[in-house]
Motif scaffolding. Structure first.
Motif, PDB file in Angstrom:
ATOM      1  N   GLU A 104       0.824  -1.139   0.011  1.00 36.82           N
ATOM      2  CA  GLU A 104       0.068   0.011   0.154  1.00 36.82           C
ATOM      3  C   GLU A 104       0.741   1.196   0.085  1.00 36.82           C
ATOM      4  OE1 GLU A 104      -3.202  -0.224  -0.028  1.00 36.82           O
ATOM      5  OE2 GLU A 104      -3.896  -1.984   1.010  1.00 36.82           O
ATOM      6  N   VAL A 105       0.382   2.330  -0.028  1.00 33.33           N
ATOM      7  CA  VAL A 105       1.117   3.668   0.097  1.00 33.33           C
ATOM      8  C   VAL A 105       1.733   3.915   1.274  1.00 33.33           C
ATOM      9  CG1 VAL A 105       0.933   6.188  -0.432  1.00 33.33           C
ATOM     10  CG2 VAL A 105      -0.410   4.522  -1.928  1.00 33.33           C
ATOM     11  N   SER A 106       3.118   4.120   1.204  1.00 38.21           N
ATOM     12  CA  SER A 106       3.682   4.084   2.689  1.00 38.21           C
ATOM     13  C   SER A 106       3.671   5.781   3.015  1.00 38.21           C
ATOM     14  CB  SER A 106       4.984   3.730   2.803  1.00 38.21           C
ATOM     15  OG  SER A 106       5.781   4.238   1.732  1.00 38.21           O
ATOM     16  N   PHE A 108       6.320   7.355   3.702  1.00 33.87           N
ATOM     17  CA  PHE A 108       7.454   7.826   2.819  1.00 33.87           C
ATOM     18  C   PHE A 108       6.996   8.016   1.306  1.00 33.87           C
ATOM     19  CE2 PHE A 108      10.883   7.335  -0.097  1.00 33.87           C
ATOM     20  CZ  PHE A 108      11.851   7.867   0.067  1.00 33.87           C
ATOM     21  N   GLN A 109       6.245   7.338   0.701  1.00 34.60           N
ATOM     22  CA  GLN A 109       5.924   7.458  -0.698  1.00 34.60           C
ATOM     23  C   GLN A 109       4.876   8.771  -0.852  1.00 34.60           C
ATOM     24  OE1 GLN A 109       4.410   3.433  -1.123  1.00 34.60           O
ATOM     25  NE2 GLN A 109       6.108   3.165  -2.582  1.00 34.60           N
ATOM     26  N   ALA A 110       4.177   9.030   0.151  1.00 35.96           N
ATOM     27  CA  ALA A 110       3.082  10.250   0.179  1.00 35.96           C
ATOM     28  C   ALA A 110       4.054  11.673   0.216  1.00 35.96           C
ATOM     29  CB  ALA A 110       1.924   9.970   1.335  1.00 35.96           C
ATOM     30  N   ALA A 112       7.240  11.838  -0.282  1.00 34.77           N
ATOM     31  CA  ALA A 112       8.156  12.007  -1.479  1.00 34.77           C
ATOM     32  C   ALA A 112       7.457  12.525  -2.820  1.00 34.77           C
ATOM     33  CB  ALA A 112       8.802  10.811  -1.884  1.00 34.77           C
ATOM     34  N   THR A 113       6.080  12.057  -2.939  1.00 33.75           N
ATOM     35  CA  THR A 113       5.346  12.625  -4.157  1.00 33.75           C
ATOM     36  C   THR A 113       5.066  14.132  -3.799  1.00 33.75           C
ATOM     37  OG1 THR A 113       4.485  10.364  -4.364  1.00 33.75           O
ATOM     38  CG2 THR A 113       3.495  12.071  -5.632  1.00 33.75           C
ATOM     39  N   TYR A 167     -12.962   5.047  -2.907  1.00 30.41           N
ATOM     40  CA  TYR A 167     -13.988   4.683  -4.038  1.00 30.41           C
ATOM     41  C   TYR A 167     -14.301   3.117  -3.946  1.00 30.41           C
ATOM     42  CZ  TYR A 167     -13.548   9.352  -5.754  1.00 30.41           C
ATOM     43  OH  TYR A 167     -13.545  10.671  -5.793  1.00 30.41           O
ATOM     44  N   GLY A 170     -11.542   0.758  -5.203  1.00 25.03           N
ATOM     45  CA  GLY A 170     -10.285   0.756  -4.508  1.00 25.03           C
ATOM     46  C   GLY A 170      -9.400   2.207  -4.754  1.00 25.03           C
ATOM     47  N   ARG A 171      -9.739   3.139  -5.484  1.00 28.08           N
ATOM     48  CA  ARG A 171      -8.882   4.494  -5.618  1.00 28.08           C
ATOM     49  C   ARG A 171      -9.314   4.935  -4.272  1.00 28.08           C
ATOM     50  NH1 ARG A 171     -10.786   7.758  -9.418  1.00 28.08           N
ATOM     51  NH2 ARG A 171     -12.726   6.442  -9.359  1.00 28.08           N
ATOM     52  N   VAL A 172      -8.266   5.794  -4.104  1.00 23.13           N
ATOM     53  CA  VAL A 172      -8.166   6.793  -2.603  1.00 23.13           C
ATOM     54  C   VAL A 172      -7.701   8.161  -2.934  1.00 23.13           C
ATOM     55  CG1 VAL A 172      -7.483   6.956  -0.326  1.00 23.13           C
ATOM     56  CG2 VAL A 172      -7.664   4.735  -1.267  1.00 23.13           C
ATOM     57  N   SER A 173      -8.697   9.009  -2.887  1.00 29.83           N
ATOM     58  CA  SER A 173      -8.275  10.546  -2.996  1.00 29.83           C
ATOM     59  C   SER A 173      -8.819  11.643  -2.126  1.00 29.83           C
ATOM     60  CB  SER A 173      -8.382  10.897  -4.633  1.00 29.83           C
ATOM     61  OG  SER A 173      -9.597  11.099  -5.061  1.00 29.83           O
ATOM     62  N   ALA A 333      -3.657   9.890  -0.116  1.00 24.84           N
ATOM     63  CA  ALA A 333      -4.011   8.666  -0.553  1.00 24.84           C
ATOM     64  C   ALA A 333      -3.168   7.549   0.415  1.00 24.84           C
ATOM     65  CB  ALA A 333      -3.177   8.403  -2.075  1.00 24.84           C
TER      66      ALA A 333
ATOM     67  N   GLU B  53      -2.952   7.402  -6.144  1.00 31.28           N
ATOM     68  CA  GLU B  53      -4.334   7.328  -5.861  1.00 31.28           C
ATOM     69  C   GLU B  53      -4.712   5.920  -6.283  1.00 31.28           C
ATOM     70  OE1 GLU B  53      -6.851  10.010  -8.203  1.00 31.28           O
ATOM     71  OE2 GLU B  53      -8.562   8.720  -8.326  1.00 31.28           O
ATOM     72  N   HIS B  56      -3.890   1.351  -3.825  1.00 34.09           N
ATOM     73  CA  HIS B  56      -4.689   0.251  -3.206  1.00 34.09           C
ATOM     74  C   HIS B  56      -5.591  -0.679  -4.219  1.00 34.09           C
ATOM     75  CE1 HIS B  56      -7.109  -1.451  -0.039  1.00 34.09           C
ATOM     76  NE2 HIS B  56      -8.156  -1.324  -0.454  1.00 34.09           N
ATOM     77  N   ARG B  60      -4.954  -4.769  -5.026  1.00 31.96           N
ATOM     78  CA  ARG B  60      -5.952  -5.718  -4.916  1.00 31.96           C
ATOM     79  C   ARG B  60      -5.823  -6.614  -6.077  1.00 31.96           C
ATOM     80  NH1 ARG B  60     -11.303  -2.744  -2.683  1.00 31.96           N
ATOM     81  NH2 ARG B  60     -11.626  -2.367  -5.017  1.00 31.96           N
TER      82      ARG B  60
END
Lengths: 518, 144
Positions: A104-106, A108-110, A112-113, A167, A170-173, A333, B53, B56, B60
């Motif tokens: 999943e998004v760590s 660190f990644q959030a 860094a982006t 959503y 599975g998207r998260v924003s 995210a 975005e 996740h 899956r």
């Protein structure tokens, strides 16, 4: 308007120096001029509104707005930016991440982006603009604004995660448009929807301005500095083509390569700055002396102490975007059960961006003595137009930074040119996403609707490269600060929610309920 | 309790050889197979905002695809041939995660195949087998 005249005069001088240009070049240059004129005319009113001064002063209300916001959040959360730094670093390292969430998004990644969207030309060109107009003292106010801005960033990113959308596919924003509408509704306050719509409009303008035109403009200036003058729209078309390939064509490899080189470039930039500072170690004390003296007296720069302060605060806000709300979109995210953890992580962003990287740029410019002083009085000399400090090569923006690095390490301007182009590109990609999220909030999701925005975005790349720095920088600042007006109003109303999250988390952290995994 | 053999399995020819070796061991000792599929992943990599975005969602999809295309056919095949088998899908550094799975499952052995990189390639890019030899918590068999 003064600035416009100044840059036009500079451009004219440049053309005269270049000798008799070929006919084709002249025509191309006039196309650039026309784009510039139309752009300056159509955005002037917006710029004047955002940057209007308090009546009877030369202090823009928007600067006060940002500073007051950062101060309120700093006090309200009890200097969270200083108390929580250790925990922030532990979170970024992954000490509190559940191993079952691998993939999943760590944190660190959030981070860094989000950083790839903020570390960029603001740090290289923006800081040069600040010290060339406000003098070395601008650096002091910039650092102060960076430290305070950490609290604003903490507030908005916590809310970004708390009110994000997950959503069904599975998207998260998320982002300010969502916390403004959902958060206000939850507290039973009216107007959340209106603020969210306003924010989205300004976010689209900011994405086209600071996140796009300013980047294209400065990238073009940097390229011409290395290879010689040629019309801006050519650079614009090349950039627009690459951006189009990534955001419309979905060619991930280009973005991925950029994302991998950009952090390396950032480290190289800071490393080189440290080497130059070390080479001039005997001047370090003097440089800090100039920064402190300039911060409170102005040392003869245009506008004096207030001028230094305004420039410092403006450039810091433009660079680290604290209070603007943009980063909350990238941070939302992340995989976490506790929204406040992302707040802790995000507060490192203004620190890295402003307190570290921006300060490096300023120190190199000051220490390599690019700003001309009067040998008798020690005060800074103004340029002919009286709009800023006279520089050794008569440059401003990214040209000044390049000259400063080049005076110590001859070949570095070439590396810097590559770095600027990559930073500009990665910032454009990130901001195209911010703009798109605002766009879909207003108009709904759907491939056709999203394509319209993406094409508009690419067109503005060309306009940005062709226009001159003055009007572009004014519009970019104005649009980004307009986002902050709406966002900070929202943060004032929603900060009790963040406070509750913070208190509950800290209690559980102390009691040992929240444990380290590693 | 029967002996557990952790097999690093990614559907490749080399992994297939490792699996066959493990099955023969398991048959001989009356043990069971733990079929481990690890998706290479670092929490310190860099992603674009749109990748964030969709992360996740992609995760899956990746897990479903791994389950369906890589693990399920093998699990069915082993069940038919009467060898007890369970499967695990994880994200992370392959060698490190195989070691972790072995510890969690109280396995007696880890079995992996190798791709046969040259010494130079292995030195530059590292190899799962090479790392496992250094770090595995239980005996490790590398099937050529």
């Amino acid at each position: 308007m003064n600035k416009t005249k100044f840059s036009a005069a500079l451009a004219a001088a440049g053309l005269a120096l270049a000798g008799a240009p070929a006919f084709a070049q002249e025509q191309a240059a006039s196309l650039d001029d026309r784009v510039n004129q139309i752009f300056a005319d159509s955005t002037g009113w917006f710029v004047s509104l955002i940057f209007s001064n308090f009546p009877g002063t030369s202090f823009p209300w928007i600067v006060a707005w940002l500073v007051i916001g950062a101060t309120v959040f700093t006090l309200y959360f009890g200097f969270v930016q200083f108390r929580a730094v250790g925990h922030s670093i532990a979170l970024v390292k992954g000490d509190y991440s559940d191993p079952n969430d691998a993939g999943e998004v760590s944190h660190f990644q959030a981070l860094a982006t989000a950083l790839s969207g903020t570390v960029g030309l603001g740090n290289i060109a923006g800081v040069a603009v600040a010290v060339s107009i406000g003098g070395p003292g601008a650096t002091f106010w910039m650092i102060l604004a960076g430290l305070m801005g950490m609290a604003s960033k903490f507030t908005e990113c916590t809310l970004g995660v708390k009110y994000r959308n997950e959503y069904p596919d599975g998207r998260v924003s998320g982002g300010p448009m969502y916390y403004l509408s959902k958060g206000f509704a939850e507290r039973g306050l009216p107007g959340g929807k209106l603020l969210a719509v306003l924010f989205s409009i300004f976010c689209i303008l900011g994405a086209l301005g600071g996140g796009n035109m300013f980047q294209a403009n400065q990238a073009h200036q940097q390229i011409t500095g290395v290879v010689g003058e040629y019309p801006g729209w050519i650079t614009g078309l090349v950039f627009a083509g690459l951006v189009f390939a990534v955001i419309v064509g979905g060619i991930k490899s280009i973005a991925r390569v950029t994302e991998k080189i950009v952090p390396f470039m950032g480290i190289l930039y800071v490393g080189t700055a440290l080497i130059i500072i070390a080479m001039n170690y005997h001047l370090i004390g003097w440089a800090f002396g100039q920064i402190f003296a300039g911060a409170f007296t102005g040392l003869g720069v245009a506008g004096g102490m207030v001028g230094a302060l305004i420039q410092g605060f403006k450039r810091a806000a433009f660079s680290n975007e604290a209070g603007v709300g943009s980063a909350a979109i990238a941070h939302s995210a992340v995989k976490t059960k506790e929204p406040v953890t992302e707040g802790f992580v995000s507060l490192l962003e203004p620190f890295i961006d402003t307190v570290v990287v921006c300060t490096m740029t300023a120190l190199v410019i000051i220490i390599t003595q690019q700003l001309v002083t009067d040998p008798q009085t020690g005060l800074y000399l103004l340029n002919e137009a009286g709009t800023g400090v006279q520089t050794v090569g008569g440059t401003s923006g990214v040209g000044l930074t390049s000259a400063a690095f080049g005076s110590a390490i001859g070949w570095f301007p070439y590396v810097l040119a590559i770095a600027v182009i990559l930073f500009a590109f990665s910032t454009m990609i990130t901001w195209s996403y911010y703009g798109l999220k605002a766009w879909t909030y207003l108009f709904g999701e759907g491939d056709a609707k999203e394509l319209v925005f993406k094409v508009i975005f690419c067109v503005f790349v060309v306009i940005g490269a062709a226009a001159q720095l003055g009007p572009v920088i004014d519009f970019s600042d104005a649009a980004i600060f307009a986002m902050a007006v709406v966002n900070i109003i929202g943060l004032y109303f929603l900060m009790p929610i963040v406070k509750r999250e913070l208190d509950s988390y800290m209690t559980r952290l102390r009691s040992g309920e929240i444990k380290k995994f590693n | 309790m029967s002996d557990k053999f952790v097999v690093g399995y990614d559907g490749s020819v080399a992994a297939r050889r490792a699996l066959e070796f493990a099955v023969s061991r398991a048959r001989a000792q009356g043990g069971t197979i733990v079929l481990a599929h690890v998706l290479e992943w670092s929490p310190y990599s860099f992603l674009t905002p749109s990748e964030l975005e969709e992360r996740h969602k992609r995760r899956r999809e990746e897990m479903a695809r791994a389950e369906e295309a890589v693990l399920a056919p093998v699990v069915a095949e082993l069940n038919d041939s009467g060898v007890p088998v369970e499967s695990v899908i994880r994200y992370g550094n392959i060698a490190e995660i195989l070691g972790k799975i072995a510890t969690e499952q109280n396995a007696v052995q880890i079995i992996v195949g190798r791709e046969g990189y040259s010494a130079l390639e292995a030195r530059i890019f590292g190899s799962v087998a090479g790392t496992l030899v250094q770090t595995a918590p239980v005996p490790c068999t590398i099937v050529p």
